[in-house]
Design an enzyme around this catalytic site. Structure first.
Site, PDB file in Angstrom:
ATOM      1  N   SER A 160       0.819  -1.206   0.000  1.00 11.28           N
ATOM      2  CA  SER A 160       0.000   0.000   0.000  1.00 11.28           C
ATOM      3  C   SER A 160       0.853   1.256   0.000  1.00 11.28           C
ATOM      4  O   SER A 160       2.006   1.250   0.427  1.00 11.28           O
ATOM      5  CB  SER A 160      -0.889   0.006   1.235  1.00 11.28           C
ATOM      6  OG  SER A 160      -0.066   0.092   2.395  1.00 11.28           O
ATOM      7  N   LYS A 161       0.223   2.302  -0.466  1.00 18.37           N
ATOM      8  CA  LYS A 161       0.863   3.615  -0.545  1.00 18.37           C
ATOM      9  C   LYS A 161       1.362   4.086   0.817  1.00 18.37           C
ATOM     10  O   LYS A 161       2.394   4.752   0.906  1.00 18.37           O
ATOM     11  CB  LYS A 161      -0.215   4.570  -1.074  1.00 18.37           C
ATOM     12  CG  LYS A 161       0.232   5.913  -1.516  1.00 18.37           C
ATOM     13  CD  LYS A 161      -0.931   6.549  -2.269  1.00 18.37           C
ATOM     14  CE  LYS A 161      -1.189   7.974  -1.824  1.00 18.37           C
ATOM     15  NZ  LYS A 161      -2.448   8.493  -2.393  1.00 18.37           N
ATOM     16  N   ARG A 162       0.620   3.729   1.864  1.00 17.18           N
ATOM     17  CA  ARG A 162       0.991   4.166   3.205  1.00 17.18           C
ATOM     18  C   ARG A 162       2.328   3.596   3.649  1.00 17.18           C
ATOM     19  O   ARG A 162       3.101   4.243   4.331  1.00 17.18           O
ATOM     20  CB  ARG A 162      -0.084   3.758   4.233  1.00 17.18           C
ATOM     21  CG  ARG A 162      -1.425   4.397   4.027  1.00 17.18           C
ATOM     22  CD  ARG A 162      -1.376   5.908   4.177  1.00 17.18           C
ATOM     23  NE  ARG A 162      -1.314   6.354   5.576  1.00 17.18           N
ATOM     24  CZ  ARG A 162      -1.210   7.630   5.923  1.00 17.18           C
ATOM     25  NH1 ARG A 162      -1.149   8.561   4.990  1.00 17.18           N
ATOM     26  NH2 ARG A 162      -1.167   7.974   7.190  1.00 17.18           N
TER      27      ARG A 162
END
Length: 500
Positions: free
Chosen positions: A254-256
């Site tokens: 994920s981007k996070r």
RNA sequence: GCCGCAUUCGUCUAGAGGCCUAGGACACCGCCCUCUCAAGGCGGAGAUCACCGGUUCGAAUCCGGUAUGCGGUACCA
């Protein structure tokens, strides 16, 4: 029968590493089987989809060399292929017809439940998660009555009963009971717009997709799709659910937690060959000891049956290594073209900081590249490696100038002597053949470590402690500049000595 | 919660009953090369094959269960 597969990204964000991997595997499978690879944009979520993201996805796939046989071209250019349009936002007709058909066969029905109704049902019967089905048995009259009241309605697809079974090319037989699917599926919003699980099936049927190769996150949704394929009277495609690409903590990438945008890797100087190679190795292996694969070799060797079922962490270290390998394998002229923008950007950065610079050109870079190729884990590393050639008023950090074992006086004499030797050697013999022996004997005469003198010279000429070999640096700089910088640096060392 | 999928060195993986005292690569450590940084060469450490039970003369490989992890469970895709 010829195989047809597809990648169906939704333009709600920039091209994601996971999407690129799925695209790659579909592409390879198509090439491998002599089939067709389709690109379709799933922009049914109009609120979150943008043309900028769409462009980013198209650009990213082109950059990686993952070309599609059918699909949208760049934004505002006509679609390519006989099954267009390839944006779901332009395919409303297909969905409307399919919904009409399901409605007329009573495979779907309007549902008037409000969020409050659904919440109440959920509380009343906690054992059964999902939709209760309270609108499933409404009579035509009851529906009319609700419409007359102006109550909004969604369209739900009847899931029916029994178990859904299908074979997955990487996981084998999968079976799940219909009752576990969360109740009759909403296929159209109250404003009439169709939802993902529905449009994906309608389009896969319309586009004659024979193999659905996608991420494992879709595995649990596949039974819904299977039911929809059947209800729409279509033959089932073959499914292959790819292992997920994971964050270091083993959750879905994920981007996070990870860098997921392909464009960012590109900006950092990762080379398309390395990204492709790395993505291919996430879930697939050749079976032998090789680990460097070009796209062409992958087209040759890829085999869906050798795809692993378990998820794979995106290992940044391995990507870096592969990137270095591929940078060193690029043809010299090609490397120059690709690396130049990175050097120019770095030099422009120095200019912005107030330095006087010369903008590097292809002609400048071509002769310099051989001395830095093996020092480039990424193309953006070329800045610190070569910027000193183009920054004319180089500033030397006094803290770097004195070698660890040397004081300022020694540094001053070392650099001054070096300058004298270079000058006496003359421009015609300006090179390692003559200079290196001369400098080495200089060290011997003074009892200096060669490394110390060379380090002082290195910093004097480049302002840095990690650079290409100093005689190559000298020839990159030229005779006059070398003399000037040696003079300036020995002066600086002298000033430091005076201060002490 | 329910359902589904997965489980071999830190990581990516090889392995389809005896070839496994489990192989390769990245990362790590050491040595060599060396003017720095790299690149390269050589070597090392690192996995009781998640666990338990079964099948078999023999299991990382087959079967069952357990555990753990992840995914799904939207009028997102």
């Amino acid at each position: 029968m010829t195989t047809r597969c597809r990648i169906a990204p939704s333009p709600t964000g920039p091209l994601h590493i996971g999407t690129a991997r799925t695209a790659l595997f579909n592409y390879l499978f198509a090439r491998q089987t002599g089939g067709t690879f389709v690109l379709r944009l799933e922009d049914t979520d109009q609120a979150r989809s943008t043309r900028e993201y769409e462009q980013d996805i198209l650009d990213g796939l082109h950059w990686l060399g993952i070309e599609w046989d059918e699909g949208p071209e760049a934004v505002d250019r006509p679609a390519r292929g006989p099954h267009g349009p390839y944006r779901q936002s332009e395919r409303g007709q297909h969905y409307a017809e399919a919904i009409e058909r399901l409605l007329s066969q009573d495979r779907a029905y309007p549902c008037f439940c409000t969020p409050e109704d659904r919440e109440a049902d959920r509380l009343a019967d906690a054992a059964h998660a999902g939709y209760s089905g309270r609108c499933a048995t409404l009579t035509p009259e009851e529906r009319e009555a609700r419409r007359a009241e102006g109550r909004p309605s969604v369209i739900r697809f009847r899931l029916g009963e029994g178990s859904v079974e299908f074979d997955d090319l990487v996981r084998g037989h999968v079976s799940i009971d219909t009752s576990q699917l969360g109740g009759d599926l909403v296929i159209a919003r109250s404003d009439g717009s169709p939802l993902y699980h529905f449009v994906v099936v309608v389009d896969d049927i319309a586009m004659g997709i024979s193999h659905i190769i996608r991420g494992e996150d879709h595995l649990s949704n596949t039974p819904k799709h299977v039911l929809l394929f059947r209800a729409l009277g279509a033959e089932l495609p073959l499914f292959a659910h790819l292992p997920l690409i994971l964050n270091p903590d083993r959750s879905k990438m994920s981007k996070r937690k990870s860098q997921t945008a392909v464009a960012t890797y590109r900006e950092q100087g990762y080379v398309a060959e390395a990204i492709v190679n790395h993505l291919a190795l996430l879930g697939w292996s050749s079976g032998d000891d090789a680990d460097l694969f070009s796209l062409a070799e992958l087209e040759e060797r890829f085999d869906l049956s050798r795809v692993q079922p378990s998820g794979a962490i995106f290992d940044a270290d391995r990507l870096d290594w592969l990137n270095g390998q591929w940078i060193r394998r690029l043809a010299p002229a090609e490397l120059v073209t690709r690396a130049l923008p990175f050097l120019q950007r770095a030099v422009a950065g120095a200019a912005a900081d107030g330095y006087t610079v010369r903008r590097p050109t292809v002609e400048d870079l071509a002769p310099l590249l051989p001395m830095v190729v093996e020092r480039l884990p990424r193309l953006d590393a070329i800045g610190p490696m070569l910027d000193f050639v183009f920054v004319e008023d180089l500033e030397i950090d006094p803290a770097l100038l004195l070698p660890k074992r040397w004081d300022a006086v020694t540094t001053e004499t070392g650099l001054a002597s070096t300058r004298r030797i270079v000058e006496e050697t003359g421009e015609d013999d300006f090179g390692a053949e003559v200079l290196e022996p001369a400098l080495r004997s200089l060290c011997e005469d003074h009892g200096w470590k060669v490394g110390d003198l060379f380090m002082a010279i290195r910093v004097a000429l480049t302002g840095r402690t990690a650079t290409p070999p100093i005689f190559e640096v000298m020839s990159a700089l030229g005779y006059e500049t070398t003399l000037d910088r040696l003079a300036a640096a020995s002066e600086l060392a002298g000033a430091i000595a005076a201060e002490e």
